[in-house]
Every structure is written in structure tokens, then in C-alpha cells.
Write a protein that holds these residues in place. Structure first.
Motif, PDB file in Angstrom:
ATOM      1  N   GLU A   1      54.950  33.746  39.786  1.00 34.54           N
ATOM      2  CA  GLU A   1      54.948  32.413  38.833  1.00 34.54           C
ATOM      3  C   GLU A   1      53.884  31.405  39.504  1.00 34.54           C
ATOM      4  O   GLU A   1      52.966  30.716  39.023  1.00 34.54           O
ATOM      5  CB  GLU A   1      56.403  32.078  38.995  1.00 34.54           C
ATOM      6  N   GLU A   2      53.682  31.437  40.869  1.00 39.67           N
ATOM      7  CA  GLU A   2      53.016  30.570  41.532  1.00 39.67           C
ATOM      8  C   GLU A   2      51.401  30.825  41.724  1.00 39.67           C
ATOM      9  O   GLU A   2      50.495  30.213  41.658  1.00 39.67           O
ATOM     10  CB  GLU A   2      53.086  30.324  43.124  1.00 39.67           C
ATOM     11  N   ASN A   3      51.129  32.180  41.408  1.00 45.16           N
ATOM     12  CA  ASN A   3      49.803  32.865  41.506  1.00 45.16           C
ATOM     13  C   ASN A   3      49.241  33.544  40.159  1.00 45.16           C
ATOM     14  O   ASN A   3      47.983  33.833  40.110  1.00 45.16           O
ATOM     15  CB  ASN A   3      49.700  33.583  42.830  1.00 45.16           C
ATOM     16  N   GLY A   4      50.149  33.568  39.314  1.00 48.63           N
ATOM     17  CA  GLY A   4      49.773  34.384  38.015  1.00 48.63           C
ATOM     18  C   GLY A   4      49.998  35.862  38.036  1.00 48.63           C
ATOM     19  O   GLY A   4      49.828  36.432  39.051  1.00 48.63           O
ATOM     20  N   ILE A   5      50.338  36.425  36.976  1.00 52.19           N
ATOM     21  CA  ILE A   5      50.573  37.763  36.906  1.00 52.19           C
ATOM     22  C   ILE A   5      49.351  38.503  36.425  1.00 52.19           C
ATOM     23  O   ILE A   5      48.376  38.258  35.324  1.00 52.19           O
ATOM     24  CB  ILE A   5      51.670  38.118  35.561  1.00 52.19           C
ATOM     25  N   PRO A   6      48.737  39.372  37.016  1.00 53.95           N
ATOM     26  CA  PRO A   6      47.516  40.231  36.791  1.00 53.95           C
ATOM     27  C   PRO A   6      47.679  40.889  35.581  1.00 53.95           C
ATOM     28  O   PRO A   6      48.619  41.768  35.527  1.00 53.95           O
ATOM     29  CB  PRO A   6      47.467  41.033  38.269  1.00 53.95           C
ATOM     30  N   LYS A   7      46.551  40.528  34.714  1.00 54.85           N
ATOM     31  CA  LYS A   7      46.522  41.361  33.400  1.00 54.85           C
ATOM     32  C   LYS A   7      45.735  42.520  33.475  1.00 54.85           C
ATOM     33  O   LYS A   7      45.709  43.493  32.667  1.00 54.85           O
ATOM     34  CB  LYS A   7      45.945  40.515  32.334  1.00 54.85           C
ATOM     35  N   THR A   8      44.696  42.569  34.298  1.00 50.82           N
ATOM     36  CA  THR A   8      43.702  43.874  34.692  1.00 50.82           C
ATOM     37  C   THR A   8      43.526  43.896  36.171  1.00 50.82           C
ATOM     38  O   THR A   8      44.010  43.363  36.913  1.00 50.82           O
ATOM     39  CB  THR A   8      42.287  43.435  33.850  1.00 50.82           C
ATOM     40  N   ILE A   9      43.052  44.955  36.432  1.00 53.62           N
ATOM     41  CA  ILE A   9      42.672  45.515  37.611  1.00 53.62           C
ATOM     42  C   ILE A   9      41.693  44.518  38.535  1.00 53.62           C
ATOM     43  O   ILE A   9      41.992  44.122  39.627  1.00 53.62           O
ATOM     44  CB  ILE A   9      42.109  46.927  37.951  1.00 53.62           C
ATOM     45  N   ASP A  10      40.863  43.894  37.903  1.00 55.66           N
ATOM     46  CA  ASP A  10      40.020  42.810  38.404  1.00 55.66           C
ATOM     47  C   ASP A  10      40.675  41.430  38.898  1.00 55.66           C
ATOM     48  O   ASP A  10      40.316  40.784  39.747  1.00 55.66           O
ATOM     49  CB  ASP A  10      38.946  42.381  37.393  1.00 55.66           C
ATOM     50  N   ASP A  11      41.942  41.444  38.185  1.00 53.43           N
ATOM     51  CA  ASP A  11      42.678  40.051  38.871  1.00 53.43           C
ATOM     52  C   ASP A  11      43.180  40.135  39.932  1.00 53.43           C
ATOM     53  O   ASP A  11      43.472  39.239  40.713  1.00 53.43           O
ATOM     54  CB  ASP A  11      43.798  39.844  37.470  1.00 53.43           C
ATOM     55  N   LEU A  12      43.359  41.507  40.401  1.00 54.49           N
ATOM     56  CA  LEU A  12      43.944  41.637  41.926  1.00 54.49           C
ATOM     57  C   LEU A  12      42.846  41.118  42.769  1.00 54.49           C
ATOM     58  O   LEU A  12      43.540  40.737  44.135  1.00 54.49           O
ATOM     59  CB  LEU A  12      43.987  43.289  42.026  1.00 54.49           C
ATOM     60  N   SER A  13      41.814  41.055  42.600  1.00 55.75           N
ATOM     61  CA  SER A  13      40.731  40.495  43.721  1.00 55.75           C
ATOM     62  C   SER A  13      41.202  39.070  43.889  1.00 55.75           C
ATOM     63  O   SER A  13      40.701  38.701  45.119  1.00 55.75           O
ATOM     64  CB  SER A  13      39.295  40.638  43.234  1.00 55.75           C
ATOM     65  N   ALA A  14      41.591  38.238  43.073  1.00 52.06           N
ATOM     66  CA  ALA A  14      42.062  36.741  43.350  1.00 52.06           C
ATOM     67  C   ALA A  14      43.322  36.730  43.875  1.00 52.06           C
ATOM     68  O   ALA A  14      43.607  35.516  44.050  1.00 52.06           O
ATOM     69  CB  ALA A  14      41.985  36.155  42.200  1.00 52.06           C
ATOM     70  N   LEU A  15      44.258  37.912  44.164  1.00 53.76           N
ATOM     71  CA  LEU A  15      45.556  37.587  44.518  1.00 53.76           C
ATOM     72  C   LEU A  15      45.671  38.237  46.088  1.00 53.76           C
ATOM     73  O   LEU A  15      44.797  39.020  46.537  1.00 53.76           O
ATOM     74  CB  LEU A  15      46.455  38.440  43.891  1.00 53.76           C
ATOM     75  N   GLN A  16      46.714  38.002  47.077  1.00 51.24           N
ATOM     76  CA  GLN A  16      46.701  38.655  48.237  1.00 51.24           C
ATOM     77  C   GLN A  16      47.616  39.925  47.878  1.00 51.24           C
ATOM     78  O   GLN A  16      48.760  39.999  47.646  1.00 51.24           O
ATOM     79  CB  GLN A  16      48.100  37.461  48.856  1.00 51.24           C
ATOM     80  N   CYS A  17      46.888  41.002  48.143  1.00 51.41           N
ATOM     81  CA  CYS A  17      47.427  42.591  48.208  1.00 51.41           C
ATOM     82  C   CYS A  17      47.628  42.934  49.636  1.00 51.41           C
ATOM     83  O   CYS A  17      46.650  43.203  50.346  1.00 51.41           O
ATOM     84  CB  CYS A  17      46.280  43.413  47.419  1.00 51.41           C
ATOM     85  N   LEU A  18      48.855  43.225  49.923  1.00 51.44           N
ATOM     86  CA  LEU A  18      49.271  43.562  51.223  1.00 51.44           C
ATOM     87  C   LEU A  18      49.263  45.199  51.345  1.00 51.44           C
ATOM     88  O   LEU A  18      49.960  45.784  50.407  1.00 51.44           O
ATOM     89  CB  LEU A  18      50.774  43.172  51.614  1.00 51.44           C
ATOM     90  N   SER A  19      48.669  45.631  52.290  1.00 57.34           N
ATOM     91  CA  SER A  19      48.473  47.084  52.374  1.00 57.34           C
ATOM     92  C   SER A  19      49.334  47.721  53.776  1.00 57.34           C
ATOM     93  O   SER A  19      49.443  46.763  54.644  1.00 57.34           O
ATOM     94  CB  SER A  19      47.099  47.448  52.604  1.00 57.34           C
ATOM     95  N   ALA A  20      49.749  49.025  53.457  1.00 56.00           N
ATOM     96  CA  ALA A  20      50.314  49.546  54.435  1.00 56.00           C
ATOM     97  C   ALA A  20      49.543  50.379  55.310  1.00 56.00           C
ATOM     98  O   ALA A  20      49.819  50.863  56.484  1.00 56.00           O
ATOM     99  CB  ALA A  20      51.628  50.408  54.003  1.00 56.00           C
ATOM    100  N   VAL A  21      48.287  50.578  54.749  1.00 60.18           N
ATOM    101  CA  VAL A  21      47.000  51.239  55.446  1.00 60.18           C
ATOM    102  C   VAL A  21      45.880  50.372  55.631  1.00 60.18           C
ATOM    103  O   VAL A  21      45.892  49.408  54.848  1.00 60.18           O
ATOM    104  CB  VAL A  21      46.985  52.729  55.108  1.00 60.18           C
TER     105      VAL A  21
END
Length: 295
Positions: free
Chosen positions: A176-196
């Protein structure tokens, strides 16, 4: 005379000595009187002394026969105890089951399953290796394994439990605060937390280069960060199924999920598997019976 043959003859002698009759002993043993007589003669030849005094109407023991009877009765009792102990151990649901399983599966399902099984069978205990090491059950000290794979080893019995995918998800608050990604490219603007440490997420259309404020080698901690509204994670969907169901996490880009893995239960091919193993395997299958259709 070979040792195993001597023991056989000794057990035949004990039966005759207790019955003091070749006819009764042969009937009890379901063998012929002729075979029984031949085996006693061989035993006497082995000890180089007479063990029985035979007449047309009776059988009695010599002094040497009395001594051998006492020892033979002890050996017979020991063998009966061995039979009972082996049977009880093999056919009772007790002792220890040694299991190796992936960490996420252990946390999400296995510990609860083992505890419930323990409640039903109080004499059972578990030793669990929670890791991603693919042990060889033919050489390592484990009774069974749970493994994520599409190709289970051919030299093992493999029971498919369920299939799963890795999903992308985040808390409704974060989306809600950052927007729902509609495409893969939208992920670049979001915090993607990784296990590796890799900065690539495999997705159907293409690999996504991700960035985020956290990389942590603990999926439990990673899930907690997502629940706290701190970013998007990519994780096995069975590990977050409860959170997805109750709405504390929400899937995104579902059309981009790639083929996942299967969770198999593996164990060595055994002609006579112990009762504790067979019962536990059936219990696991029942507990996870509907899981393959829900993920």
C-alpha cells in the motif's frame, strides 16, 4: 562339523533329551525319526562320546548327555530371548528415528508432525538433521530423508508429498505504501530482500536484478522482515502458506513464478522395514495428504 550345524544338532538333542523319545521328538519337530537319529549320531561323533542309551522301549541320557543337556537348554533359552528381543525391537514403535530434512520443511511441518507422532507413541524419539546436505542414506546414519527435488534418487523408495513454487510476497502495508509491482521491471524501485547474496531472482519472463537493504541467510528472519512491512521476499510458498491465507502476506507477480520443486520422503529399499519406520511414513503421508493440492 560347522558351528551352525552343531547348534542345529544340539537343539535336536535337547528335544529328544526332554522327551526321552525319538518318536515324540520327531513329531514335535515335524521331521522324520530317521533324520533325527542321523543328526544325533553326528553329534555324538563330534563329541566322541555316547549321549544317549537307546533300547527298544526307552531312551536315557548318559552322564555326558546330562551335561550337554544343561548347556543346550541354556543355549536354547538364549536363542529364544534373542528371537523375542529382535521381534520386539523390529515390531515395536519405540526407540529413535533419525531424520534429515531441509530447514524450511523442518520448521514448517516436520517438528509438529514428530511431536504429534510422539504423543501417539510415547516410546519414540527423534534425532533431526535440519540442513540442505544430501546425505547418502545407504552410508550415513539416517532412517529417512525429506528432500526437495524433481529427480529423486533411483536407489531409494521415494514418496511424493507435495509440490511447491517460490513466490514473491510482501505485507499489504508495504504494498500500500510503495505500490504493487505490475511488471518485473517495477521490482527495481522496491526493496527486494534476499536470503542469498545473488542479486538475481529467476522469473518466467527473465531474471530480475534486485536490490534491497538486507541479505540474510535465515529464511525465518527474512519472513519476519516481510511481515514487518520492510520489503518483498522470494520464498517457498509452503513456508508462508499460513501468512498468505490469513492475509498478513500477499503474493505479487504470480504470472512470473517459475516451476518449483517436489518434496519427497526417501528411505532405503528394505525387505522388512521396522514397524516404527513404516508407521511414521504412513503418518507423514496422512498429515500431508492434501498439501500437494493446496500449494
Amino acid at each position: 562339523m560347522q558351528q551352525h550345524k552343531k547348534i542345529e544338532c544340539l537343539m535336536l538333542f535337547v528335544e529328544i533329551a526332554q522327551q526321552l523319545s525319538f518318536t515324540k521328538a520327531a513329531k514335535n519337530l515335524s521331521i522324520s525319526k530317521g533324520y533325527l537319529s542321523d543328526q544325533i549320531k553326528k553329534l555324538e561323533a563330534e563329541f566322541q562320546c555316547a549321549l544317549l542309551v537307546r533300547t527298544t522301549r526307552s531312551v536315557r541320557l548318559t552322564a555326558e548327555g546330562e551335561k550337554i543337556l544343561e548347556q543346550g537348554k541354556k543355549i536354547k533359552a538364549t536363542m529364544l530371548d534373542l528371537d523375542r528381543n529382535v521381534y520386539q525391537t523390529h515390531n515395536s514403535i519405540s526407540g529413535t528415528l533419525r531424520i534429515t530434512a531441509p530447514t524450511l520443511f523442518t520448521e514448517r511441518f516436520l517438528l509438529d508432525i514428530c511431536f504429534e507422532f510422539k504423543c501417539l507413541y510415547p516410546d519414540i524419539n527423534f534425532v533431526i538433521d535440519s540442513s540442505y546436505v544430501n546425505y547418502d542414506l545407504h552410508h550415513d546414519d539416517f532412517d529417512l530423508a525429506f528432500r526437495a527435488t524433481l529427480h529423486p534418487p533411483e536407489n531409494m523408495v521415494a514418496k511424493l508429498l507435495f509440490s511447491y513454487q517460490h513466490c514473491l510476497c510482501a505485507s499489504p502495508q508495504y504494498l500500500e505504501e510503495n505500490g504493487i509491482p505490475k511488471t518485473i521491471d517495477d521490482l527495481s524501485a522496491l526493496q527486494c530482500l534476499s536470503a542469498v547474496e545473488t542479486q538475481l531472482w529467476p522469473l518466467k519472463s527473465k531474471e530480475s536484478v534486485i536490490s534491497g537493504w538486507l541479505t540474510v541467510n535465515d529464511h525465518h528472519l527474512l519472513k519476519q522482515q516481510a511481515l514487518n512491512g520492510r520489503g518483498i521476499i522470494r520464498i517457498a510458498n509452503y513456508y508462508v502458506d499460513q501468512e498468505l491465507e490469513n492475509g498478513t502476506l500477499q503474493k505479487v507477480l504470480e504470472d512470473e513464478f517459475v516451476q518449483g520443486q517436489n518434496i519427497y520422503l526417501l528411505y532405503p529399499q528394505l525387505i522388512y522395514p521396522p514397524e516404527k519406520l513404516s508407521t511414521f511414513i504412513a503418518f507423514v503421508q496422512e498429515k500431508l495428504r492434501d498439501r500437494r493440492y493446496h500449494l
